[in-house]
Design a protein around this motif. Structure first.
Motif, PDB file in Angstrom:
ATOM      1  N   LYS B  18      -6.227  14.899  -6.455  1.00 23.77           N
ATOM      2  CA  LYS B  18      -6.781  13.619  -6.016  1.00 23.77           C
ATOM      3  C   LYS B  18      -5.633  12.704  -5.617  1.00 23.77           C
ATOM      4  O   LYS B  18      -4.637  12.609  -6.352  1.00 23.77           O
ATOM      5  CB  LYS B  18      -7.583  12.983  -7.149  1.00 23.77           C
ATOM      6  N   THR B  20      -4.510   8.801  -3.678  1.00 24.35           N
ATOM      7  CA  THR B  20      -4.883   7.495  -3.127  1.00 24.35           C
ATOM      8  C   THR B  20      -3.752   6.984  -2.260  1.00 24.35           C
ATOM      9  O   THR B  20      -2.597   6.923  -2.708  1.00 24.35           O
ATOM     10  CB  THR B  20      -5.181   6.482  -4.239  1.00 24.35           C
ATOM     11  N   SER B  62     -15.079  12.310   7.437  1.00 26.10           N
ATOM     12  CA  SER B  62     -13.963  12.382   6.509  1.00 26.10           C
ATOM     13  C   SER B  62     -14.478  12.571   5.088  1.00 26.10           C
ATOM     14  O   SER B  62     -15.539  12.064   4.735  1.00 26.10           O
ATOM     15  CB  SER B  62     -13.127  11.106   6.611  1.00 26.10           C
ATOM     16  N   SER B  64     -12.886  11.397   2.649  1.00 28.18           N
ATOM     17  CA  SER B  64     -12.236  10.334   1.907  1.00 28.18           C
ATOM     18  C   SER B  64     -13.196   9.184   1.651  1.00 28.18           C
ATOM     19  O   SER B  64     -14.262   9.089   2.277  1.00 28.18           O
ATOM     20  CB  SER B  64     -11.035   9.821   2.702  1.00 28.18           C
ATOM     21  N   LEU B  76      -7.330   4.125   0.368  1.00 34.02           N
ATOM     22  CA  LEU B  76      -8.101   5.292   0.792  1.00 34.02           C
ATOM     23  C   LEU B  76      -7.871   6.412  -0.211  1.00 34.02           C
ATOM     24  O   LEU B  76      -6.727   6.703  -0.566  1.00 34.02           O
ATOM     25  CB  LEU B  76      -7.660   5.733   2.192  1.00 34.02           C
ATOM     26  N   THR B  77      -8.950   7.042  -0.666  1.00 36.26           N
ATOM     27  CA  THR B  77      -8.866   8.070  -1.703  1.00 36.26           C
ATOM     28  C   THR B  77      -9.435   9.397  -1.210  1.00 36.26           C
ATOM     29  O   THR B  77     -10.512   9.422  -0.596  1.00 36.26           O
ATOM     30  CB  THR B  77      -9.629   7.637  -2.963  1.00 36.26           C
ATOM     31  N   LEU B  78      -8.677  10.450  -1.475  1.00 33.91           N
ATOM     32  CA  LEU B  78      -9.156  11.814  -1.256  1.00 33.91           C
ATOM     33  C   LEU B  78      -9.373  12.422  -2.627  1.00 33.91           C
ATOM     34  O   LEU B  78      -8.427  12.570  -3.397  1.00 33.91           O
ATOM     35  CB  LEU B  78      -8.122  12.634  -0.484  1.00 33.91           C
ATOM     36  N   ALA B  81      -7.762  17.110  -2.292  1.00 34.99           N
ATOM     37  CA  ALA B  81      -7.017  17.345  -1.056  1.00 34.99           C
ATOM     38  C   ALA B  81      -7.077  18.810  -0.629  1.00 34.99           C
ATOM     39  O   ALA B  81      -7.058  19.722  -1.479  1.00 34.99           O
ATOM     40  CB  ALA B  81      -5.567  16.907  -1.231  1.00 34.99           C
ATOM     41  N   HIS B  85      -6.498  18.369   5.462  1.00 34.10           N
ATOM     42  CA  HIS B  85      -6.236  16.925   5.401  1.00 34.10           C
ATOM     43  C   HIS B  85      -4.810  16.577   5.816  1.00 34.10           C
ATOM     44  O   HIS B  85      -4.474  15.392   5.915  1.00 34.10           O
ATOM     45  CB  HIS B  85      -6.491  16.407   3.979  1.00 34.10           C
ATOM     46  N   TYR B  89      -1.818   9.194   8.281  1.00 31.31           N
ATOM     47  CA  TYR B  89      -2.874   8.221   8.049  1.00 31.31           C
ATOM     48  C   TYR B  89      -2.307   6.825   8.320  1.00 31.31           C
ATOM     49  O   TYR B  89      -1.336   6.405   7.699  1.00 31.31           O
ATOM     50  CB  TYR B  89      -3.421   8.340   6.630  1.00 31.31           C
TER      51      TYR B  89
END
Lengths: 111, 117
Positions: B18, B20, B62, B64, B76-78, B81, B85, B89
């Motif tokens: 994860k 951010t 997305s 995200s 912005l949070t994934l 990952a 990706h 960005y």
């Protein structure tokens, strides 16, 4: 959906030659913006055109907004190596709040 | 030069993590945006916000998520990952115009280059 198209996708020029990129919108635009992105950098605002038929100049760069406000062009006279980068045009989304960017024209200048 | 910041500038991370990506601006702009861009290629809008507690998905699908709890901050949070990706960005902000259809100048941050292994 609304589209902003740019041509050409790439352009290779010899230093000193002129360069033009064209932008065409599927809808009438209230204004159009141009941005430049250097390699490895981020887009930087160059100019905004608002009036039909408007022409603006920034040193060797000439920007035009079409009479119908659906197309625009950026012309660089006597390119220099510092002109290298990707040039984006952008128009407001008719639904508001966001901007539609063209795919960009990547300019390569050979010294 | 505009005051918009992104951290980290570069990130290499393993699949499934994860992450951010942070974006902050000190200009008091209401509108903020996240774009995904492969080097020298098209800008793809993935999220935008026109004020606190308002977020919208952009044109590019997305995985995200974003939040806008404070005017100046738009992370912005994934959640998980993946190698797909891997990209740059870019965060941007702009003022709100008089009309909701107005297009104001967008100021871009320096970007975060993400590599997912």
């Amino acid at each position: 959906g609304q589209q902003v198209m740019q041509i050409p996708q790439y352009q290779h020029v010899q230093e000193g030659e002129d360069f033009t990129t064209y932008c065409n919108s599927s809808t009438t635009l209230s204004n159009i913006q141009w941005y430049k992105q250097r390699p490895g950098g981020h887009p930087v605002f160059l100019i905004q055109l608002v009036k039909s038929g408007e022409v603006k100049k920034q040193k060797r760069l000439t920007f035009q907004f079409g009479e119908a406000k659906k197309n625009s062009s950026l012309h660089i006279t006597a390119t220099q190596t510092t002109d290298v980068g990707t040039y984006f045009c952008a128009g407001p989304y008719t639904g508001g709040f966001k901007t539609i960017f063209g795919a960009g024209t990547r300019l390569f200048v050979k010294a | 030069e505009a005051d918009i910041y992104q951290t980290p500038r570069y990130l290499v991370i393993g699949t499934g993590k994860k992450i951010t990506l942070e974006c902050s601006q000190t200009m008091g702009h209401d509108k903020m945006y996240w774009y995904q861009q492969d080097p020298g290629m098209e800008l793809h809008l993935i999220h935008y916000s026109y004020g606190v507690n308002s977020t919208e998905k952009g044109d590019l699908s997305s995985e995200s998520t974003v939040s806008r709890i404070r005017t100046e901050h738009f992370p912005l949070t994934l959640e998980s990952a993946r190698p797909s990706h891997t990209s740059q960005y870019l965060c941007a902000s702009s003022e709100s115009g008089w009309m909701w259809t107005d297009q104001e100048t967008q100021y871009f941050g320096p970007g975060t280059r993400l590599l997912v292994l």
